[in-house]
Design an enzyme around this catalytic site. Structure first.
Site, PDB file in Angstrom:
ATOM      1  N   ARG A 294       0.821  -1.213   0.000  1.00 55.24           N
ATOM      2  CA  ARG A 294       0.000   0.000   0.000  1.00 55.24           C
ATOM      3  C   ARG A 294       0.861   1.273   0.000  1.00 55.24           C
ATOM      4  NH1 ARG A 294      -5.037  -0.360   2.858  1.00 55.24           N
ATOM      5  NH2 ARG A 294      -4.039  -2.035   4.010  1.00 55.24           N
ATOM      6  N   ARG A 331     -13.616  -2.263  -0.584  1.00 59.65           N
ATOM      7  CA  ARG A 331     -13.006  -1.946   0.709  1.00 59.65           C
ATOM      8  C   ARG A 331     -13.972  -1.290   1.689  1.00 59.65           C
ATOM      9  NH1 ARG A 331      -9.167   0.948   1.683  1.00 59.65           N
ATOM     10  NH2 ARG A 331      -8.161  -0.399   3.215  1.00 59.65           N
ATOM     11  N   TYR A 335     -14.283  -3.281   5.031  1.00 58.92           N
ATOM     12  CA  TYR A 335     -13.600  -2.696   6.197  1.00 58.92           C
ATOM     13  C   TYR A 335     -14.129  -1.321   6.594  1.00 58.92           C
ATOM     14  CZ  TYR A 335     -10.057  -5.459   3.613  1.00 58.92           C
ATOM     15  OH  TYR A 335      -9.397  -6.382   2.872  1.00 58.92           O
ATOM     16  N   CYS A 362     -26.396  -4.889  -7.099  1.00 60.59           N
ATOM     17  CA  CYS A 362     -27.677  -5.253  -6.529  1.00 60.59           C
ATOM     18  C   CYS A 362     -27.475  -5.679  -5.081  1.00 60.59           C
ATOM     19  CB  CYS A 362     -28.236  -6.397  -7.356  1.00 60.59           C
ATOM     20  SG  CYS A 362     -29.981  -6.355  -7.378  1.00 60.59           S
ATOM     21  N   GLU A 363     -27.176  -4.704  -4.235  1.00 61.05           N
ATOM     22  CA  GLU A 363     -26.759  -4.998  -2.866  1.00 61.05           C
ATOM     23  C   GLU A 363     -26.812  -3.683  -2.082  1.00 61.05           C
ATOM     24  OE1 GLU A 363     -25.061  -8.218  -2.685  1.00 61.05           O
ATOM     25  OE2 GLU A 363     -24.249  -8.061  -0.675  1.00 61.05           O
TER      26      GLU A 363
END
Ligand code: LLP
Length: 432
Positions: A294, A331, A335, A362-363
């Site tokens: 990262r 992400r 998280y 679809c969520e």
């Protein structure tokens, strides 16, 4: 300007990255679009490499943790910066080898490498295999024997350090699926087993305490624990292992208020800890490795989306929906990761409105960011989500059969495609 020096605003109020106007990039390549700046990536690589030169006489190596963002062009950049590569699967290994990455600079990680992955690693001649468990050690021994090769290995150790970060991304504590525990004597047993195992040469130890960590004290503490363990190994077996891989996990700036420590300060503290503990316990200074992922790519990338519908639910919230979502950035749903969101075509205006940026999957949990400050936006505007260079493209999925976005690398005002946009044809290519 925002989270990285690569990101600025030009004189027509558009957000730029690596000298490229994001509005022009979106018009040329479409949205959603990952954009990542080569100059920023190389600068970060050099910061890590120089920190080892400055604080540890250059007696070490920086490995890029390719899980953060892996594609052939990224491997080529890492290779040209003279660094090594941490891979954690046959797929990452294959990508690196396809890019011509030298096998001897590849370090192979993983808590459950499959027999075929281990065979691929030994056949390729990777520099080190980081052994996670006893079953793997037994398997490597028999495989290397059959192949008439020697496998050069590290053991992954859980140093018993609890880093302060999200529970899904911390790994150094005893309740972790990764590595051998120190407290229980398991780690020392594994060391002795290596010494009595044919075709396996134990050359060092590895630990990794977690990811997106701001407090540098746990890193120095882990280094101390590992050096003491090297001293214990010497005392019990007479063997002094010469390599110590301290993992990655350095936090980056996601929110403007984030204040990550300078890499050099990190390395100074860790190098001081290694040197003083080694002196105290009478062992030679080991060759050290660090594995930033990262920290190299995260803040150098952003994602561009087009605004579609805007739903203002009075007294509840305003949803601004975009043409991507959890498929290209899981992400937030995983998280509750925080990001800065900017209207790229109105970047010079103040962010005055609190909105929730939603994806198109679809969520209901498919959100990019909740209750975030944004300029006044309307359908057709371009949104940029910053600091998406790490763990977005690499964690992307095809949920709802949405093709994955392309990756554009920019450098000094010039864009180039480094990963093509996935096509509908590609989506069905492996269907029978
Ligand atoms: N070395 C090892 C052995 C690792 O497991 C990791 C990350 C790294 C190095 C690199 O860590 P970094 O410097 O990138 O923090 N998907 C999560 C992050 C998972 C990290 C897994 N291991 C996220 O999106 O935050």
């Amino acid at each position: 300007m925002y989270v990285s020096e690569s990101i600025n605003i030009n004189n027509i109020g558009h957000l730029t990255i690596g000298g490229c106007d994001t509005v022009e990039l979106a018009a040329k390549y479409g949205t959603p679009l990952y954009v990542i700046d080569e100059t920023g990536i190389r600068k970060n690589c050099r910061k890590f490499v120089n920190s080892i030169k400055e604080h540890y006489d250059g007696n070490g190596r920086v490995l890029y943790a390719s899980k953060a963002f892996c594609c052939k062009e990224m491997c080529r950049i890492v290779e040209s910066e003279d660094m090594g590569l941490d891979v954690v699967s046959g797929g990452e290994l294959y990508t690196a080898l396809s890019a011509g990455f030298p096998a001897d600079r590849i370090y192979f990680h993983g808590n459950n490498k499959t027999p075929s992955e281990l065979k691929e690693a030994i056949t390729a001649g990777v520099g080190r295999i980081v052994v996670d468990n006893k079953e793997e050690l037994d398997y490597i021994c028999s495989l290397a024997g059959t192949m008439n090769r020697t496998a050069y290995v590290y053991l992954r150790i859980k140093p018993g350090i609890d880093a302060h970060t999200h529970k899904f991304i911390k790994t150094g504590q005893i309740d972790s699926k990764f590595g051998f525990a120190l407290e229980t004597g398991e780690a020392m047993e594994a060391v002795k087993l290596c010494f009595s195992t044919a075709n396996v040469e134990l050359v060092g130890l590895h630990c990794h305490i977690g990811s997106q960590i701001f407090d540098i004290t746990p890193f120095a503490h882990a280094a101390e624990v590992m050096i003491k363990f090297l001293a214990d190994i010497k005392k019990e077996t007479g063997v002094e292992l010469r390599e110590l891989d301290l993992g990655g996990g350095f936090g980056i700036k996601y929110k403007l208020a984030d204040r990550p420590e300078d890499f050099s300060a990190y390395m100074k503290k860790v190098a001081d800890s290694v040197k003083s503990t080694a002196r105290e316990y009478g062992i030679e200074l080991p060759y050290i490795l660090i594995e930033p992922g990262r920290g190299i790519v995260g803040a150098e990338g952003l994602t561009l989306y087009r605004v579609g519908s805007i739903k203002n639910i009075p007294d509840v919230r305003t949803y601004v929906s975009v043409d991507g979502g959890m498929g290209d950035n899981p992400r937030y749903i995983l998280y509750q990761a925080e990001y800065e969101v900017v209207c790229a075509n109105k970047a010079d205006l103040t962010r005055t409105r609190t909105v929730t940026v939603a994806g198109k999957c679809c969520e209901s949990g498919d959100l990019i960011q909740e209750n975030t400050l944004l300029q006044e936006v309307e359908p057709g505007d371009l949104l940029a989500v910053l600091s998406t260079g790490a763990y977005c493209y690499s964690m992307a999925s095809n949920y709802n059969r949405i093709p994955r976005p392309p990756v554009i690398m920019v450098k000094d005002g010039e864009p180039r495609i480094i990963v093509n946009r996935e096509s509908y044809e590609r989506l069905v290519e492996d269907d029978v």
